[in-house]
Design a protein around this motif. Structure first.
Motif, mmCIF file in Angstrom:
data_model
loop_
_atom_site.group_PDB
_atom_site.id
_atom_site.type_symbol
_atom_site.label_atom_id
_atom_site.label_comp_id
_atom_site.label_asym_id
_atom_site.label_seq_id
_atom_site.Cartn_x
_atom_site.Cartn_y
_atom_site.Cartn_z
ATOM 1 N N GLY A 136 38.111 49.131 51.701
ATOM 2 C CA GLY A 136 37.093 49.912 50.994
ATOM 3 C C GLY A 136 36.948 49.309 49.612
ATOM 4 N N THR A 137 36.781 48.009 49.553
ATOM 5 C CA THR A 137 36.861 47.250 48.308
ATOM 6 C C THR A 137 35.760 47.571 47.296
ATOM 7 O OG1 THR A 137 37.335 45.043 47.431
ATOM 8 C CG2 THR A 137 35.572 45.197 49.089
ATOM 9 N N GLY A 138 34.628 48.104 47.748
ATOM 10 C CA GLY A 138 33.561 48.473 46.807
ATOM 11 C C GLY A 138 33.033 47.281 46.038
ATOM 12 N N THR A 139 33.285 47.249 44.740
ATOM 13 C CA THR A 139 32.827 46.145 43.885
ATOM 14 C C THR A 139 33.876 45.051 43.737
ATOM 15 O OG1 THR A 139 33.627 47.243 41.889
ATOM 16 C CG2 THR A 139 31.321 47.674 42.544
ATOM 17 N N MET A 140 34.977 45.186 44.454
ATOM 18 C CA MET A 140 36.074 44.215 44.451
ATOM 19 C C MET A 140 36.885 44.222 43.156
ATOM 20 S SD MET A 140 34.501 41.008 46.610
ATOM 21 C CE MET A 140 36.091 40.227 46.762
ATOM 22 N N PRO A 191 29.779 46.801 56.574
ATOM 23 C CA PRO A 191 29.043 45.548 56.748
ATOM 24 C C PRO A 191 27.943 45.313 55.711
ATOM 25 C CG PRO A 191 29.420 46.563 58.874
ATOM 26 C CD PRO A 191 29.885 47.550 57.835
ATOM 27 N N GLU A 192 27.176 46.351 55.370
ATOM 28 C CA GLU A 192 26.099 46.156 54.388
ATOM 29 C C GLU A 192 26.643 45.832 52.995
ATOM 30 O OE1 GLU A 192 26.572 50.657 55.137
ATOM 31 O OE2 GLU A 192 26.459 48.868 56.391
ATOM 32 N N GLN A 193 27.818 46.382 52.642
ATOM 33 C CA GLN A 193 28.430 46.066 51.353
ATOM 34 C C GLN A 193 29.000 44.643 51.359
ATOM 35 O OE1 GLN A 193 28.156 47.489 48.593
ATOM 36 N NE2 GLN A 193 29.772 46.663 47.312
ATOM 37 N N VAL A 194 29.609 44.250 52.460
ATOM 38 C CA VAL A 194 30.166 42.898 52.571
ATOM 39 C C VAL A 194 29.057 41.868 52.443
ATOM 40 C CG1 VAL A 194 31.260 41.276 54.183
ATOM 41 C CG2 VAL A 194 32.222 43.565 53.843
ATOM 42 N N LYS A 195 27.916 42.147 53.029
ATOM 43 C CA LYS A 195 26.770 41.226 52.927
ATOM 44 C C LYS A 195 26.390 41.018 51.465
ATOM 45 C CE LYS A 195 22.202 40.515 54.919
ATOM 46 N NZ LYS A 195 21.158 41.052 55.797
ATOM 47 N N ARG A 247 29.319 38.877 49.579
ATOM 48 C CA ARG A 247 29.556 37.484 49.969
ATOM 49 C C ARG A 247 29.014 36.472 48.957
ATOM 50 N NH1 ARG A 247 32.292 37.194 54.472
ATOM 51 N NH2 ARG A 247 31.900 38.611 56.186
ATOM 52 N N CYS A 248 27.924 36.795 48.288
ATOM 53 C CA CYS A 248 27.337 35.843 47.343
ATOM 54 C C CYS A 248 27.869 36.013 45.912
ATOM 55 C CB CYS A 248 25.818 35.931 47.377
ATOM 56 S SG CYS A 248 25.177 37.547 46.918
ATOM 57 N N ARG A 256 35.117 34.572 46.226
ATOM 58 C CA ARG A 256 35.906 33.347 46.316
ATOM 59 C C ARG A 256 37.366 33.575 45.927
ATOM 60 N NH1 ARG A 256 30.929 31.417 44.441
ATOM 61 N NH2 ARG A 256 31.577 31.437 42.264
ATOM 62 N N GLN A 257 37.661 34.722 45.319
ATOM 63 C CA GLN A 257 39.025 35.008 44.881
ATOM 64 C C GLN A 257 39.883 35.635 45.985
ATOM 65 O OE1 GLN A 257 37.666 36.981 40.989
ATOM 66 N NE2 GLN A 257 39.689 36.148 40.516
ATOM 67 N N VAL A 258 39.272 36.001 47.090
ATOM 68 C CA VAL A 258 40.035 36.630 48.160
ATOM 69 C C VAL A 258 40.211 35.655 49.318
ATOM 70 C CG1 VAL A 258 39.313 38.971 47.532
ATOM 71 C CG2 VAL A 258 38.000 37.713 49.246
ATOM 72 N N ARG A 259 41.276 35.871 50.069
ATOM 73 C CA ARG A 259 41.545 35.027 51.234
ATOM 74 C C ARG A 259 40.438 35.161 52.267
ATOM 75 N NH1 ARG A 259 46.597 33.418 53.689
ATOM 76 N NH2 ARG A 259 46.814 32.433 51.669
ATOM 77 N N ARG A 260 40.008 36.430 52.457
ATOM 78 C CA ARG A 260 38.949 36.672 53.442
ATOM 79 C C ARG A 260 38.259 37.991 53.127
ATOM 80 N NH1 ARG A 260 40.113 37.328 59.830
ATOM 81 N NH2 ARG A 260 37.966 37.675 60.484
#
Length: 187
Positions: free
Chosen positions: A27-31, A50-54, A57-58, A63-67
């Protein structure tokens, strides 16, 4: 950019001392928490709808997370992380069956003996439910708020035992440890 949650900053040393260095921010939200933990030397997986992950991604934080995973990828992932982090997610999941599915997925991605940190909005003793609950009430209490006893009751059937908790203003942060000796009846 928002700062990491107080609970994440507070328990950072605890997790390092327990060698809980691989984290799923579920539930990372804004990371904000994923970014902070990554900067602190943790290996971080981040997951959200899924819509938040989309959207994420940009962003440079991705880039700071493994996945970066969509929540629909998690049930089969079996990441085996040392720590699952959940900040305020249970406050937005109203249906009991959805809460249990969320917790089941969290535990399935946690290694035996791993930790789960739950932060939720807590109810003050003098606080009553109001119209903002939209009729999503549990018996005598607001479903949008939880006490550590209520969290314990939710997590015990998933094999989790509380090892620590603290209250801060309207927040409750609790640390649970996976105990595979607990069966699905909490014994």
């Amino acid at each position: 950019m928002c700062a990491a949650a107080e609970s994440v900053r507070r328990y950072n040393r605890f997790f390092k001392s327990r060698n809980a260095l691989t984290v799923l921010d579920y539930g990372t939200g804004t990371m904000r928490n994923a970014r902070y933990l990554s900067e602190q030397g943790f290996t971080v997986y981040a997951a959200d709808l899924p819509e938040q992950v989309k959207k994420l991604r940009c962003r440079p934080e991705a880039r700071q997370v493994r996945r970066l995973l969509a929540t629909d990828e998690l049930p089969g992932s079996r990441l085996g992380v040392d720590l699952v982090l959940s900040t305020y997610v249970l406050n937005i999941i109203m249906a009991e069956d959805e809460r249990h599915t969320y917790l089941e997925t969290a535990v399935a991605n946690l290694k035996p003996g791993g930790y789960l940190m739950m932060e939720v909005r807590c109810r003050r003793p003098d606080e009553a439910c109001d119209d903002s609950c939209g009729g999503c009430l549990s018996p005598g209490a607001c479903a949008k708020t939880l006490s550590h006893e209520e969290l314990d009751a939710l997590l015990l059937p998933h094999g989790m035992r509380r090892v620590s908790h603290y209250y801060r203003r309207h927040a409750l942060a609790a640390i649970y440890r996976r105990d595979d000796t607990i069966n699905d009846r909490g014994m």
